[in-house]
Design a protein around this motif. Structure first.
Motif, mmCIF file in Angstrom:
data_model
loop_
_atom_site.group_PDB
_atom_site.id
_atom_site.type_symbol
_atom_site.label_atom_id
_atom_site.label_comp_id
_atom_site.label_asym_id
_atom_site.label_seq_id
_atom_site.Cartn_x
_atom_site.Cartn_y
_atom_site.Cartn_z
ATOM 1 N N ARG A 172 -4.833 2.732 23.058
ATOM 2 C CA ARG A 172 -3.731 3.985 23.115
ATOM 3 C C ARG A 172 -3.465 4.388 21.819
ATOM 4 O O ARG A 172 -4.290 4.336 20.599
ATOM 5 N N SER A 173 -2.383 5.126 21.675
ATOM 6 C CA SER A 173 -2.134 5.950 20.476
ATOM 7 C C SER A 173 -1.910 5.016 19.042
ATOM 8 O O SER A 173 -2.222 5.509 17.903
ATOM 9 N N TRP A 174 -1.594 3.824 19.144
ATOM 10 C CA TRP A 174 -1.347 2.904 17.862
ATOM 11 C C TRP A 174 -2.901 2.609 17.271
ATOM 12 O O TRP A 174 -2.822 2.309 16.309
ATOM 13 N N GLN A 175 -3.861 2.963 18.096
ATOM 14 C CA GLN A 175 -5.291 2.739 17.483
ATOM 15 C C GLN A 175 -5.515 3.798 16.269
ATOM 16 O O GLN A 175 -6.229 3.353 15.624
ATOM 17 N N VAL A 176 -4.899 4.970 16.614
ATOM 18 C CA VAL A 176 -5.134 6.067 15.397
ATOM 19 C C VAL A 176 -4.535 5.507 14.118
ATOM 20 O O VAL A 176 -5.246 5.612 13.258
ATOM 21 N N VAL A 177 -3.266 4.897 14.256
ATOM 22 C CA VAL A 177 -2.573 4.341 13.201
ATOM 23 C C VAL A 177 -3.576 3.180 12.554
ATOM 24 O O VAL A 177 -3.705 3.079 11.179
ATOM 25 N N CYS A 178 -3.999 2.448 13.374
ATOM 26 C CA CYS A 178 -4.513 1.023 12.822
ATOM 27 C C CYS A 178 -5.816 1.706 12.153
ATOM 28 O O CYS A 178 -6.157 1.169 11.016
ATOM 29 N N ARG A 179 -6.515 2.837 12.722
ATOM 30 C CA ARG A 179 -7.873 3.054 11.809
ATOM 31 C C ARG A 179 -7.482 3.816 10.506
ATOM 32 O O ARG A 179 -8.160 3.749 9.660
ATOM 33 N N ALA A 180 -6.334 4.503 10.619
ATOM 34 C CA ALA A 180 -6.070 5.270 9.387
ATOM 35 C C ALA A 180 -5.692 3.957 8.222
ATOM 36 O O ALA A 180 -6.022 4.238 6.943
ATOM 37 N N ARG A 181 -4.911 3.111 8.547
ATOM 38 C CA ARG A 181 -4.445 1.894 7.661
ATOM 39 C C ARG A 181 -6.066 1.294 7.394
ATOM 40 O O ARG A 181 -6.127 0.914 6.072
ATOM 41 N N GLN A 182 -6.855 1.113 8.302
ATOM 42 C CA GLN A 182 -8.108 0.385 7.751
ATOM 43 C C GLN A 182 -8.706 1.240 6.901
ATOM 44 O O GLN A 182 -9.624 0.833 5.743
ATOM 45 N N GLN A 183 -8.763 2.694 7.195
ATOM 46 C CA GLN A 183 -9.598 3.687 6.387
ATOM 47 C C GLN A 183 -9.111 3.737 4.874
ATOM 48 O O GLN A 183 -9.592 3.599 3.944
ATOM 49 N N ASN A 184 -7.689 3.621 4.813
ATOM 50 C CA ASN A 184 -6.990 3.559 3.678
ATOM 51 C C ASN A 184 -7.217 2.307 2.528
ATOM 52 O O ASN A 184 -7.673 2.380 1.574
ATOM 53 N N ARG A 185 -7.251 1.225 3.368
ATOM 54 C CA ARG A 185 -7.716 0.110 2.666
ATOM 55 C C ARG A 185 -9.136 -0.069 2.254
ATOM 56 O O ARG A 185 -9.377 -0.480 1.143
ATOM 57 N N SER A 186 -9.994 0.697 3.060
ATOM 58 C CA SER A 186 -11.494 0.370 2.678
ATOM 59 C C SER A 186 -11.583 1.525 1.523
ATOM 60 O O SER A 186 -12.625 1.069 0.702
ATOM 61 N N SER A 187 -10.945 2.466 1.624
ATOM 62 C CA SER A 187 -11.031 3.537 0.537
ATOM 63 C C SER A 187 -10.642 2.859 -0.745
ATOM 64 O O SER A 187 -11.308 3.092 -2.009
ATOM 65 N N SER A 188 -9.615 2.228 -0.739
ATOM 66 C CA SER A 188 -9.244 1.649 -2.013
ATOM 67 C C SER A 188 -9.641 0.479 -2.362
ATOM 68 O O SER A 188 -9.570 0.111 -3.764
ATOM 69 N N THR A 189 -10.462 -0.362 -1.640
ATOM 70 C CA THR A 189 -11.426 -1.437 -2.326
ATOM 71 C C THR A 189 -12.560 -1.136 -2.255
ATOM 72 O O THR A 189 -13.368 -2.167 -2.664
ATOM 73 N N ALA A 190 -13.186 -0.041 -1.625
ATOM 74 C CA ALA A 190 -14.579 0.442 -1.767
ATOM 75 C C ALA A 190 -15.307 -0.819 -0.879
ATOM 76 O O ALA A 190 -16.593 -1.101 -1.237
ATOM 77 N N THR A 191 -14.667 -1.136 0.301
ATOM 78 C CA THR A 191 -15.333 -1.694 1.037
ATOM 79 C C THR A 191 -15.535 -1.053 2.582
ATOM 80 O O THR A 191 -15.021 0.064 2.610
ATOM 81 N N ALA A 192 -16.477 -1.450 3.378
ATOM 82 C CA ALA A 192 -16.703 -0.949 4.806
ATOM 83 C C ALA A 192 -15.534 -0.993 5.444
ATOM 84 O O ALA A 192 -14.726 -1.940 5.529
ATOM 85 N N THR A 193 -15.344 0.243 6.283
ATOM 86 C CA THR A 193 -14.170 0.350 7.454
ATOM 87 C C THR A 193 -14.403 -0.734 8.509
ATOM 88 O O THR A 193 -15.491 -0.879 8.924
ATOM 89 N N PRO A 194 -13.452 -1.551 8.805
ATOM 90 C CA PRO A 194 -13.662 -2.644 9.947
ATOM 91 C C PRO A 194 -14.268 -1.969 11.005
ATOM 92 O O PRO A 194 -13.628 -0.870 11.288
ATOM 93 N N SER A 195 -14.910 -2.721 11.723
ATOM 94 C CA SER A 195 -15.305 -2.118 13.199
ATOM 95 C C SER A 195 -14.472 -2.887 14.265
ATOM 96 O O SER A 195 -13.980 -4.003 13.849
ATOM 97 N N GLY A 196 -14.778 -2.334 15.587
ATOM 98 C CA GLY A 196 -14.179 -3.209 16.700
ATOM 99 C C GLY A 196 -12.655 -2.624 16.811
ATOM 100 O O GLY A 196 -12.274 -1.939 16.212
ATOM 101 N N PRO A 197 -12.035 -3.013 18.002
ATOM 102 C CA PRO A 197 -10.823 -2.593 18.448
ATOM 103 C C PRO A 197 -9.879 -3.021 17.917
ATOM 104 O O PRO A 197 -9.712 -4.105 17.075
#
Length: 229
Positions: A172-197
């Protein structure tokens, strides 16, 4: 003297937040009327009048001698349901609040901002047209029988279980927030965005898992458009 409130529904985005707020206030005695399918989310100690609102005889029996300072109706969507509500609650309350929707305002929008006196017409959504018909049923009862009516037309509503976004994920809608947080962390650490639900957030924000970050978002109260009394 305590005031007495009845919420019809009580487990949705706005109705659960309203129920929890009223349950916290010593000046209110709160009752909830619903089918009892999600009692675990309701505030502890609140009396439940358990019935399907469509079973009019059962609801009449449960209401018995009750008279309420306010009844808040979150689950009327069709005009025949509004007619039933008028039969059930006329003479039983000092204020009847019908939760309609700002979707009833005219589309396409001709003038901004949208105000309480903006015409109601939505040819694109049956839900909105049904809500307009419900409002008319209640307004007729107000004019004919002086039903003490307030109509509320919420706009964007959200809480810790649901946020207003145009896209949704598997959880549902909170997955959008989760992905945004993952992307933010991956951008700051130069690591790949985690996959999976992403994990589904629990009802209590304080119980959010550490994977959601160091600070879980707080529950929000729903916003609403101007009201009509």
């Amino acid at each position: 003297m305590k005031r007495k409130a009845l919420i019809i529904g009580g487990t949705g985005t706005i109705s659960l937040a309203t129920a929890r707020l009223l349950a916290e206030r010593d000046e209110w005695d709160l009752y909830i009327l619903n089918r009892g399918s999600r009692v675990e989310v309701l505030p502890e100690g609140v009396p439940l009048l358990q019935a399907d609102i469509a079973d009019e005889d059962r609801v009449q029996d449960l209401l018995g001698p009750h008279h309420f300072d306010v009844v808040v109706d979150f689950i009327t969507y069709k005009p025949d349901q509004a007619e039933r509500a008028v039969r059930l609650f006329s003479g039983r309350c000092y204020q009847y609040i019908f939760v309609s929707s700002c979707a009833t305002y005219e589309k396409p929008v001709k003038h901004l901002p949208i105000r309480e006196d903006t015409p109601q017409k939505n040819p694109f959504w049956q839900y909105a047209r049904d809500k307009i018909d419900c409002e008319n049923v209640f307004l007729d009862a107000y004019r004919r029988d002086e039903l003490p009516l307030t109509i509320v037309r919420p706009s964007h509503t959200y809480d810790n279980r649901n946020i207003p976004v145009a896209v949704r994920g598997a959880n549902r809608s909170w997955q959008v927030v989760c992905r945004a947080r993952q992307q933010n962390r991956s951008s700051s650490t130069a690591t790949a965005t985690p996959s999976g639900p992403c994990p589904t957030p629990p009802i209590s924000p304080s119980a959010w898992p550490a994977s959601w970050g160091t600070r879980a978002p707080s529950a929000k109260r729903s916003t609403s458009s101007p009201t009509m009394s």
